[in-house]
Design a protein around this motif. Structure first.
Motif, PDB file in Angstrom:
ATOM      1  N   ILE A  23       5.551  -8.167   2.413  1.00 16.95           N
ATOM      2  CA  ILE A  23       6.971  -8.530   2.312  1.00 16.95           C
ATOM      3  C   ILE A  23       7.139 -10.017   2.589  1.00 16.95           C
ATOM      4  CG2 ILE A  23       9.271  -8.143   3.266  1.00 16.95           C
ATOM      5  CD1 ILE A  23       8.409  -5.289   3.896  1.00 16.95           C
TER       6      ILE A  23
ATOM      7  N   MET B 296       0.820  -1.213   0.000  1.00 18.38           N
ATOM      8  CA  MET B 296       0.000   0.000   0.000  1.00 18.38           C
ATOM      9  C   MET B 296       0.855   1.265   0.000  1.00 18.38           C
ATOM     10  SD  MET B 296      -1.490  -0.252   3.850  1.00 18.38           S
ATOM     11  CE  MET B 296      -0.436  -0.127   5.292  1.00 18.38           C
ATOM     12  N   GLY B 297       2.162   1.095  -0.155  1.00 18.54           N
ATOM     13  CA  GLY B 297       3.046   2.229  -0.396  1.00 18.54           C
ATOM     14  C   GLY B 297       3.232   3.184   0.760  1.00 18.54           C
ATOM     15  N   ASP B 298       3.196   2.704   1.983  1.00 16.86           N
ATOM     16  CA  ASP B 298       3.397   3.616   3.123  1.00 16.86           C
ATOM     17  C   ASP B 298       4.884   3.865   3.418  1.00 16.86           C
ATOM     18  OD1 ASP B 298       4.191   1.249   4.247  1.00 16.86           O
ATOM     19  OD2 ASP B 298       2.673   1.235   5.833  1.00 16.86           O
ATOM     20  N   GLN B 299       5.749   3.185   2.695  1.00 17.98           N
ATOM     21  CA  GLN B 299       7.210   3.378   2.791  1.00 17.98           C
ATOM     22  C   GLN B 299       7.802   2.916   4.112  1.00 17.98           C
ATOM     23  OE1 GLN B 299       9.017   6.885   1.029  1.00 17.98           O
ATOM     24  NE2 GLN B 299       7.008   7.645   0.436  1.00 17.98           N
ATOM     25  N   ASN B 300       7.047   2.206   4.904  1.00 21.45           N
ATOM     26  CA  ASN B 300       7.583   1.789   6.190  1.00 21.45           C
ATOM     27  C   ASN B 300       8.857   0.944   6.026  1.00 21.45           C
ATOM     28  OD1 ASN B 300       7.204   1.752   9.131  1.00 21.45           O
ATOM     29  ND2 ASN B 300       7.117  -0.456   8.803  1.00 21.45           N
ATOM     30  N   CYS B 301       8.842   0.033   5.071  1.00 23.00           N
ATOM     31  CA  CYS B 301      10.023  -0.824   4.864  1.00 23.00           C
ATOM     32  C   CYS B 301      11.231   0.014   4.455  1.00 23.00           C
ATOM     33  CB  CYS B 301       9.727  -1.895   3.819  1.00 23.00           C
ATOM     34  SG  CYS B 301       9.045  -1.261   2.275  1.00 23.00           S
TER      35      CYS B 301
HETATM   36  S1  SF4 Z   1       5.947  -1.741   4.431  1.00 21.58           S
HETATM   37 FE1  SF4 Z   1       6.768  -1.621   2.335  1.00 21.58          FE
HETATM   38  S2  SF4 Z   1       5.982  -3.457   1.278  1.00 21.58           S
HETATM   39 FE2  SF4 Z   1       4.766  -3.164   3.147  1.00 21.58          FE
HETATM   40  S3  SF4 Z   1       2.998  -1.974   2.460  1.00 21.58           S
HETATM   41 FE3  SF4 Z   1       4.521  -0.538   3.224  1.00 21.58          FE
HETATM   42  S4  SF4 Z   1       5.664   0.090   1.398  1.00 21.58           S
HETATM   43 FE4  SF4 Z   1       4.577  -1.798   0.872  1.00 21.58          FE
END
Ligand code: SF4
Length: 64
Positions: free
Chosen positions: A60, A11-16
């Motif tokens: 992931i 979902m593109g939250d950029q957490n990773c």
């Molecule tokens: S953590 Fe990374 S892979 Fe998971 S939803 Fe967010 S951006 Fe996508």
């Protein structure tokens, strides 16, 4: 260790990307994260596992 992203779930939250920018890049066009490496360097494996754990939609996928 290998890691990939299920793009149907990301979902593109950029957490990773925040947790491990060396492995996870962010694609500004697609608004999803991308894996930057073929094989995860040993010293980053814990961070990648943490990123996978923290990924809310479970996008992931870590492969031994
Ligand atoms: S953590 Fe990374 S892979 Fe998971 S939803 Fe967010 S951006 Fe996508």
């Amino acid at each position: 260790m290998k890691v990939r992203i299920d793009y149907s779930l990301c979902m593109g939250d950029q957490n990773c990307h925040k947790v491990c920018p060396e492995v996870f890049d962010f694609d500004e066009d697609q608004l999803q994260s991308r894996v930057r490496v073929d094989t995860v360097p040993a010293h980053l494996e814990d961070e990648v596992r943490q990123a996978a754990k923290d990924c809310a939609p479970g996008a992931i996928i870590v492969e031994a």
